[in-house]
Design a protein around this motif. Structure first.
Motif, PDB file in Angstrom:
ATOM      1  N   THR A   1      65.677 -38.817   0.092  1.00 45.28           N
ATOM      2  CA  THR A   1      64.920 -40.069   0.021  1.00 45.28           C
ATOM      3  C   THR A   1      63.575 -39.932   0.716  1.00 45.28           C
ATOM      4  O   THR A   1      62.528 -40.316   0.174  1.00 45.28           O
ATOM      5  CB  THR A   1      65.713 -41.219   0.664  1.00 45.28           C
ATOM      6  N   VAL A   2      63.577 -39.373   1.919  1.00 45.42           N
ATOM      7  CA  VAL A   2      62.336 -39.220   2.678  1.00 45.42           C
ATOM      8  C   VAL A   2      61.383 -38.259   1.982  1.00 45.42           C
ATOM      9  O   VAL A   2      60.174 -38.496   1.911  1.00 45.42           O
ATOM     10  CB  VAL A   2      62.645 -38.726   4.105  1.00 45.42           C
ATOM     11  N   LEU A   3      61.927 -37.181   1.415  1.00 43.86           N
ATOM     12  CA  LEU A   3      61.062 -36.164   0.822  1.00 43.86           C
ATOM     13  C   LEU A   3      60.472 -36.583  -0.519  1.00 43.86           C
ATOM     14  O   LEU A   3      59.317 -36.282  -0.808  1.00 43.86           O
ATOM     15  CB  LEU A   3      61.841 -34.854   0.636  1.00 43.86           C
ATOM     16  N   GLY A   4      61.255 -37.284  -1.331  1.00 43.00           N
ATOM     17  CA  GLY A   4      60.808 -37.529  -2.700  1.00 43.00           C
ATOM     18  C   GLY A   4      60.530 -38.967  -3.081  1.00 43.00           C
ATOM     19  O   GLY A   4      60.037 -39.220  -4.176  1.00 43.00           O
ATOM     20  N   GLY A   5      60.838 -39.929  -2.209  1.00 45.24           N
ATOM     21  CA  GLY A   5      60.572 -41.316  -2.541  1.00 45.24           C
ATOM     22  C   GLY A   5      61.453 -41.827  -3.662  1.00 45.24           C
ATOM     23  O   GLY A   5      62.543 -41.300  -3.931  1.00 45.24           O
ATOM     24  N   LEU A   6      60.966 -42.840  -4.377  1.00 39.46           N
ATOM     25  CA  LEU A   6      61.783 -43.506  -5.383  1.00 39.46           C
ATOM     26  C   LEU A   6      62.128 -42.582  -6.550  1.00 39.46           C
ATOM     27  O   LEU A   6      63.216 -42.678  -7.122  1.00 39.46           O
ATOM     28  CB  LEU A   6      61.057 -44.747  -5.903  1.00 39.46           C
ATOM     29  N   ARG A   7      61.212 -41.676  -6.912  1.00 42.79           N
ATOM     30  CA  ARG A   7      61.513 -40.781  -8.043  1.00 42.79           C
ATOM     31  C   ARG A   7      62.755 -39.939  -7.748  1.00 42.79           C
ATOM     32  O   ARG A   7      63.640 -39.790  -8.604  1.00 42.79           O
ATOM     33  CB  ARG A   7      60.312 -39.874  -8.305  1.00 42.79           C
ATOM     34  N   ALA A   8      62.838 -39.364  -6.553  1.00 41.51           N
ATOM     35  CA  ALA A   8      64.004 -38.555  -6.193  1.00 41.51           C
ATOM     36  C   ALA A   8      65.257 -39.405  -6.124  1.00 41.51           C
ATOM     37  O   ALA A   8      66.342 -38.983  -6.553  1.00 41.51           O
ATOM     38  CB  ALA A   8      63.759 -37.852  -4.858  1.00 41.51           C
ATOM     39  N   VAL A   9      65.134 -40.613  -5.601  1.00 43.54           N
ATOM     40  CA  VAL A   9      66.291 -41.501  -5.485  1.00 43.54           C
ATOM     41  C   VAL A   9      66.827 -41.864  -6.867  1.00 43.54           C
ATOM     42  O   VAL A   9      68.040 -41.818  -7.113  1.00 43.54           O
ATOM     43  CB  VAL A   9      65.911 -42.772  -4.702  1.00 43.54           C
ATOM     44  N   VAL A  10      65.940 -42.233  -7.772  1.00 42.96           N
ATOM     45  CA  VAL A  10      66.361 -42.628  -9.121  1.00 42.96           C
ATOM     46  C   VAL A  10      67.007 -41.457  -9.845  1.00 42.96           C
ATOM     47  O   VAL A  10      68.043 -41.619 -10.518  1.00 42.96           O
ATOM     48  CB  VAL A  10      65.159 -43.179  -9.911  1.00 42.96           C
ATOM     49  N   TRP A  11      66.419 -40.273  -9.723  1.00 38.75           N
ATOM     50  CA  TRP A  11      66.978 -39.093 -10.392  1.00 38.75           C
ATOM     51  C   TRP A  11      68.396 -38.831  -9.886  1.00 38.75           C
ATOM     52  O   TRP A  11      69.329 -38.618 -10.657  1.00 38.75           O
ATOM     53  CB  TRP A  11      66.098 -37.877 -10.130  1.00 38.75           C
ATOM     54  N   THR A  12      68.555 -38.845  -8.564  1.00 42.19           N
ATOM     55  CA  THR A  12      69.869 -38.569  -7.977  1.00 42.19           C
ATOM     56  C   THR A  12      70.858 -39.675  -8.311  1.00 42.19           C
ATOM     57  O   THR A  12      72.033 -39.407  -8.601  1.00 42.19           O
ATOM     58  CB  THR A  12      69.745 -38.419  -6.451  1.00 42.19           C
ATOM     59  N   ASP A  13      70.400 -40.920  -8.260  1.00 46.33           N
ATOM     60  CA  ASP A  13      71.273 -42.054  -8.612  1.00 46.33           C
ATOM     61  C   ASP A  13      71.845 -41.893 -10.009  1.00 46.33           C
ATOM     62  O   ASP A  13      73.022 -42.191 -10.254  1.00 46.33           O
ATOM     63  CB  ASP A  13      70.485 -43.364  -8.538  1.00 46.33           C
ATOM     64  N   SER A  14      71.009 -41.452 -10.933  1.00 43.80           N
ATOM     65  CA  SER A  14      71.454 -41.322 -12.328  1.00 43.80           C
ATOM     66  C   SER A  14      72.601 -40.328 -12.449  1.00 43.80           C
ATOM     67  O   SER A  14      73.614 -40.593 -13.112  1.00 43.80           O
ATOM     68  CB  SER A  14      70.280 -40.883 -13.212  1.00 43.80           C
TER      69      SER A  14
END
Length: 544
Positions: free
Chosen positions: A180-193
């Motif tokens: 989350t800290v490293l990638g922001g919302l893009r990383a969160v959304v990708w991982t969430d999916s």
């Protein structure tokens, strides 16, 4: 083989399945944070928080599902059905209604203003003090809810593997915080999916294999029907009954509306999409996904009940059972159906659910679904009430909003904490009936350990009614205080600050000042130019 609720253990295949699925989902987020983001570098804070407001619809929809369907849902719902029957399933009606209200009432305002935080709206509509009040309520909500979201998957991990609960919880928080800290919302959304997909696979496999272990769909239905667990016939208006049709529908509708409409975790994803139409599409996909997840968990509860009855009604599995039900049932199914790795896949889904959704001691609490709903309703109902006052009641100013929020939070908090204290003292709802074969055993006769009439009436309310109570208190107190003590502020009388539902009722000056607030905001290159009186009139996907 009897289902005794004492099952547990992890084999080599389980460790392999769990490790591969968890590593693939978490590594994806870390990879995107460290490598993938180079092609889409984070430009500024808004880009970090909103993904450049150019996210794709389906991943955001999966992330919306991830934001709500946590390990509490996966583990708590089957236990609720096992103990009390299928009335709880009617919350899916409330989910559907809440999505319609969010798309009609709240979403148009956020999509018009295109802010980076839902709480920015409160500063524009009221002042920074009201924004601070809502922000504190949001922090309170996270402090009360997130420990349970982390603890429940860690408990399942401990039940199946024996690893320390608190060590597992710490690792979960560390992993989630890293990408989350490293990638922001893009990383969160990708991982969430990815993690949402793993969750659905795990729960679907358990539901299917559990059904086969019991003897098929007809066997599950027959056993559940014999004990009344398929009945959805209790339409009592009594707020003291734990599960009723009205409580599940109306209470579920307002609870989900409070969460889905203005909570920052949800709004952040809505406004990360480039248009309102895509935001509504994502909300529609979220609605279907949430209904599917709840329905699968309900069926798992019915299948577990069927397995327990078929196995001779072992006393250790008699209601009331806690949230350890599903992990034990998964282990039982894996042994009966000879499915090595099933427990690993299931645990990966629960573990991912906890990662996606990341006070007091929860170690000994039972029925986490009711506890989580009651506690999260404290802040969610008051916050939603403040936003509702701002978007629909033009005469309410800062005093009314702050007073309403305080009243709603205090009332919901008192009822929620009081009900938990009553439960700790022995007050609990009695489970559904047993089958004739099981009820012959005298050890299964449920008894109430405390006289309900000795408990203060508000502390006996079903958890379904806490959010409606807090929301009602916030709106009523806010409207009255605003009418009596708030002075009209022409600078806040802007039609775009109000939901389109009330535009026809707004004073004339609100329409004359339409767009004034938005024009005063810093204009970004990707934002539509504030040239029209109402930005929604320019959009092809406006709300009619």
């Amino acid at each position: 083989m009897s289902f005794t609720m004492k099952e547990g253990g992890f084999g080599v295949g389980d460790y392999v399945a769990f490790g591969v699925l968890c590593a693939s989902s978490c590594a994806g987020g870390v990879w995107y944070s460290a490598v993938g983001s180079r092609s889409k570098a984070v430009v500024d804070l808004k880009d970090y928080l909103l993904g450049g407001k150019a996210m794709s619809t389906f991943p955001v929809a999966m992330s919306l599902i991830a934001s709500y369907v946590s390990g509490v849902t996966i583990l708590g719902t089957p236990a609720e059905i096992y103990n009390y029957g299928s009335e709880y399933w009617l919350v899916v009606v409330g989910v559907t209604l809440s999505c319609l209200i969010v798309a009609t009432v709240y979403l148009p305002v956020f999509c018009t203003l295109r802010l980076s935080s839902s709480y920015e709206y409160l500063e524009l509509r009221f002042n920074r003090h009201v924004r601070a009040v809502a922000s504190v309520l949001f922090l309170l909500d996270e402090v009360l809810f997130l420990p349970m979201v982390v603890y429940v998957p860690a408990l399942a991990f401990n039940q199946l593997t024996g690893f320390n609960v608190f060590a597992v919880g710490g690792v979960m928080v560390l992993i989630c915080g890293l990408y989350t800290v490293l990638g922001g919302l893009r990383a969160v959304v990708w991982t969430d999916s990815v993690q949402t997909g793993v969750m659905f696979i795990g729960v679907l496999l358990v539901a299917a294999a559990g059904t086969l272990a019991v003897g098929g769909v007809s066997a599950v239905v027959s056993i559940a029907n014999e004990s009344g667990r398929l009945e959805i016939s209790n339409w009592s208006f009594s707020p003291y009954e734990r599960q009723t049709g009205w409580g599940a529908i109306f209470g579920g509708f307002l609870y989900w509306t409070c969460f889905n409409s203005v909570n920052q975790t949800m709004v952040q994803r809505y406004i990360a999409l480039p248009s309102k139409r895509k935001a509504i599409t994502a909300l529609f996909i979220f609605c279907i996904g949430a209904i599917l997840a709840i329905s699968l968990c309900v069926w798992c509860g019915l299948a577990a009940w069927g397995a327990w009855v078929q196995g001779g009604c072992d006393p250790s599995g008699s209601p009331l059972v806690g949230d350890q039900l599903l992990p034990a049932f998964v282990t039982y199914v894996a042994e009966v159906q000879h499915l090595p790795g099933l427990s690993g896949v299931f645990l990966a889904g629960v573990f991912g659910a906890g990662l996606r959704s990341i006070h007091f001691n929860t170690k000994n609490m039972e029925q986490m679904t009711s506890v989580a709903t009651a506690l999260s309703a404290i802040a969610a109902s008051a916050t939603c009430g403040i936003f509702t006052l701002g978007m629909s009641c033009w005469w309410v100013g800062p005093r009314g909003a702050a007073a309403g929020g305080a009243a709603g939070a205090l009332l919901a908090g008192a009822v929620s904490l009081g009900s938990q204290a009553a439960a700790a003292s022995g007050l609990r709802a009695l489970p559904r009936n047993f089958t004739e074969a099981c009820s012959a055993n005298a050890t299964f006769i449920p008894e109430q350990t405390i006289d309900p009439t000795t408990i203060f009436p508000l502390f006996r309310l079903s958890y379904h009614w806490i959010a409606p109570l807090g929301l009602l208190a916030t709106i009523v107190v806010g409207m009255i205080v605003g009418w009596l003590f708030d002075k009209p502020d022409p600078s806040k009388m802007d039609a775009e600050l109000f939901t389109p539902v009330v535009w026809r009722l707004l004073p004339k000056e609100a329409h004359e000042n339409a767009g004034m607030t938005r024009q005063a905001l810093p204009v970004k290159a990707e934002s539509p130019a504030p040239s029209a009186r109402l930005i929604l009139e320019q959009l092809p996907d406006k709300v009619e």
